[in-house]
Design a protein around this motif. Structure first.
Motif, PDB file in Angstrom:
ATOM      1  N   LEU A 286       0.820  -1.206   0.000  1.00 34.71           N
ATOM      2  CA  LEU A 286       0.000   0.000   0.000  1.00 34.71           C
ATOM      3  C   LEU A 286       0.858   1.262   0.000  1.00 34.71           C
ATOM      4  CD1 LEU A 286      -2.850  -1.210   2.360  1.00 34.71           C
ATOM      5  CD2 LEU A 286      -2.946  -0.846  -0.115  1.00 34.71           C
TER       6      LEU A 286
ATOM      7  N   THR B 275      -7.731  -4.185 -10.391  1.00 35.23           N
ATOM      8  CA  THR B 275      -8.772  -3.280  -9.906  1.00 35.23           C
ATOM      9  C   THR B 275      -8.617  -1.917 -10.576  1.00 35.23           C
ATOM     10  OG1 THR B 275      -8.931  -4.365  -7.752  1.00 35.23           O
ATOM     11  CG2 THR B 275      -9.747  -2.114  -7.890  1.00 35.23           C
TER      12      THR B 275
ATOM     13  N   LEU C  88     -11.558   7.172  -5.300  1.00 34.27           N
ATOM     14  CA  LEU C  88     -10.492   6.852  -4.359  1.00 34.27           C
ATOM     15  C   LEU C  88     -10.271   7.999  -3.381  1.00 34.27           C
ATOM     16  CD1 LEU C  88      -8.296   4.872  -3.479  1.00 34.27           C
ATOM     17  CD2 LEU C  88      -6.762   5.936  -5.142  1.00 34.27           C
TER      18      LEU C  88
ATOM     19  N   VAL D 291      -5.403   5.941  -0.550  1.00 33.70           N
ATOM     20  CA  VAL D 291      -4.770   4.702  -0.118  1.00 33.70           C
ATOM     21  C   VAL D 291      -4.499   4.741   1.388  1.00 33.70           C
ATOM     22  CG1 VAL D 291      -2.790   3.168  -0.452  1.00 33.70           C
ATOM     23  CG2 VAL D 291      -3.755   4.390  -2.410  1.00 33.70           C
TER      24      VAL D 291
ATOM     25  N   ILE E 282      -6.610   2.780   4.012  1.00 37.95           N
ATOM     26  CA  ILE E 282      -6.487   1.338   4.232  1.00 37.95           C
ATOM     27  C   ILE E 282      -5.023   0.948   4.438  1.00 37.95           C
ATOM     28  CG2 ILE E 282      -8.580   0.789   2.948  1.00 37.95           C
ATOM     29  CD1 ILE E 282      -6.757   0.022   0.559  1.00 37.95           C
TER      30      ILE E 282
ATOM     31  N   ASP F   1      -6.064  -5.871   1.502  1.00 36.25           N
ATOM     32  CA  ASP F   1      -6.238  -4.502   1.014  1.00 36.25           C
ATOM     33  C   ASP F   1      -7.335  -4.362  -0.018  1.00 36.25           C
ATOM     34  OD1 ASP F   1      -4.676  -4.842  -1.767  1.00 36.25           O
ATOM     35  OD2 ASP F   1      -3.469  -5.767  -0.209  1.00 36.25           O
ATOM     36  N   ASP F   2      -7.527  -5.366  -0.868  1.00 34.61           N
ATOM     37  CA  ASP F   2      -8.485  -5.226  -1.957  1.00 34.61           C
ATOM     38  C   ASP F   2      -9.923  -5.161  -1.455  1.00 34.61           C
ATOM     39  OD1 ASP F   2      -8.228  -7.840  -1.122  1.00 34.61           O
ATOM     40  OD2 ASP F   2      -7.439  -8.571  -3.029  1.00 34.61           O
TER      41      ASP F   2
ATOM     42  N   ASN G   5     -10.868  -4.270   1.543  1.00 37.66           N
ATOM     43  CA  ASN G   5     -11.005  -3.011   2.266  1.00 37.66           C
ATOM     44  C   ASN G   5     -11.150  -1.816   1.336  1.00 37.66           C
ATOM     45  OD1 ASN G   5     -10.668  -3.132   5.403  1.00 37.66           O
ATOM     46  ND2 ASN G   5      -9.335  -4.738   4.591  1.00 37.66           N
ATOM     47  N   LEU G   6     -10.470  -1.858   0.181  1.00 37.02           N
ATOM     48  CA  LEU G   6     -10.610  -0.770  -0.792  1.00 37.02           C
ATOM     49  C   LEU G   6     -12.037  -0.719  -1.330  1.00 37.02           C
ATOM     50  CD1 LEU G   6      -9.534   1.476  -2.601  1.00 37.02           C
ATOM     51  CD2 LEU G   6      -8.752  -0.289  -4.203  1.00 37.02           C
TER      52      LEU G   6
END
Length: 424
Positions: free
Chosen positions: A118, A220, A227, A233, A236, A242-243, A245-246
């Motif tokens: 991240l 993604t 965003l 970023v 998170i 991470d994906d 949560n994004l």
């Protein structure tokens, strides 16, 4: 036999629920819609975080540099302090004639509270300037030439099915097709995606207003504005998963998300032996359970009830000559196998392999327990020289989206989610 009969009935009821009430998780029809010819082609920055990826980069980066995109696009490879010459190799690959513009950069070591991936993505997003879209893709993911164009067209708005009105999305993600060349890959990989879809049914995730949110970190596409609304970023920064949560952050910010299976996106990372697949799952399984002992116990019991009880009690019923026990257990096992067949077909595997799902589930159960043990020993969530401890409640976001299904089988499949397995 009365207790065994009730346990078998509970397993059968769980499978009836999963088959008919869990968002059709077993279906494999969530694919990118056809590209509308009139769709805009806005500017895109392709961001690739990479740490010690010299082995796979020649198989993946050229496919990004060769994207046939009618609009403006560029590639930003963020070399996360590699020790194997990843950055230098990327620069050489970027010299190929006809390649998209390539920038190779190194952000330095991540500060406390950030995962390496991240931190690299944040650096890439900053370098992307005012690009309208950001394609976040892993260094082990290869794309067919029209992949980017298809992703952008889907985000800009295309009918989900013929005859339906156009829909636009703030995040479009595809579950890359993983390798299934070795016997262990063929046994483990289709179940990997199947369990993820069971926990985060794609149809629920793709529905506006649904609490379920999921994405696949390997591929993604996200609108820059979405965003930013989600907090960037940084929102998170400590998430191992991470994906997912994004996607949750984008939905929470009012955005629409879409997740489906890929036809143009493939992972090139090999997993020739069980130990590599074991590490891929176990390094993040306990994080998927939010480092909770209670969820771990529930997961183990759920996996046992849903996947191990049917074959075990079918054999018990046969040995005891108990017809009712045999029929009930066989019905549960039959539903299990039937829901697994579509995923096997997607991975071009024989339908008969569905009968092996209980064995595969037993492996995932052991991987999940091993993940917890490694966390307790201080070696959890370890990847390429870095280890990420369990975050405190105040320092990092939850490692899980909020699935709307309350069933024990859904909780059981959280341990094996590939959402947290994206590598760079």
């Amino acid at each position: 036999m009365t207790v065994l009969m009730w346990v078998t009935r509970a397993s059968l009821l769980a499978w009836v629920w999963l088959t008919f009430c869990q968002g059709g998780f077993w279906r494999t029809d969530q694919r990118l819609p056809p590209r509308p010819e009139s769709a805009r082609r806005p500017t895109v920055a392709i961001i690739v975080p990479a740490r010690d990826e010299a082995e796979v980069l020649p198989l993946s980066l050229p496919s990004l540099l060769a994207q046939q995109y009618p609009g403006s696009a560029r590639v930003i490879l963020v070399d996360d302090n590699s020790s194997d010459g990843t950055g230098e190799l990327a620069r050489k690959l970027g010299e190929a004639p006809g390649s998209l513009p390539l920038t190779v950069t190194t952000p330095g070591e991540p500060p406390e509270g950030w995962t390496g991936k991240l931190w690299a993505l944040r650096h890439g997003v900053e370098l992307a300037g005012d690009a309208e879209y950001l394609l976040l893709t892993d260094a082990d993911i290869a794309h067919l030439p029209s992949s980017l164009d298809s992703l952008v067209a889907a985000a800009e708005g295309g009918p989900a099915r013929p005859g339906l009105p156009a829909q636009s999305y703030d995040l479009v993600s595809q579950m890359a097709r993983l390798r299934t060349e070795t016997r262990w890959e063929r046994l483990i990989v289709p179940a990997f995606v199947y369990f993820f879809a069971q926990l985060y049914p794609f149809r629920w995730s793709n529905k506006a207003g649904s609490r379920t949110a999921a994405a696949a970190g390997g591929c993604t596409l996200v609108r820059r504005e979405a965003l930013e609304r989600a907090g960037g970023v940084a929102a998170i920064r400590g998430a191992v998963i991470d994906d997912v949560n994004l996607a949750k952050a984008v939905k929470r910010g009012g955005g629409r998300t879409w997740l489906g299976l890929a036809d143009q996106v493939d992972s090139v990372r090999p997993y020739p032996e069980l130990k590599q697949l074991w590490r891929m799952v176990s390094r993040s399984a306990y994080a998927q359970l939010r480092h909770s002992v209670l969820l771990l116990v529930g997961t183990v019991l759920g996996l046992a009830l849903v996947y191990l009880v049917p074959p075990a009690l079918l054999l018990t019923g046969l040995a005891a000559g108990n017809l009712r026990l045999c029929v009930t257990a066989a019905a549960a096992w039959g539903l299990m196998a039937a829901t697994y067949v579509p995923m096997l077909r997607y991975y071009r595997q024989p339908p008969a392999a569905a009968l092996l799902l209980p064995f595969t589930a037993a492996l995932y159960l052991l991987m999940t327990v091993d993940s917890a043990v490694q966390h307790w020993r201080g070696r959890g969530a370890a990847w390429k020289g870095r280890t990420y401890p369990a975050p405190s409640a105040s320092s990092a976001p939850s490692a899980s989206a909020t699935p709307s299904a309350p069933s024990a089988p859904s909780a059981a499949s959280s341990a094996s989610s590939p959402a947290g397995a994206s590598e760079h």
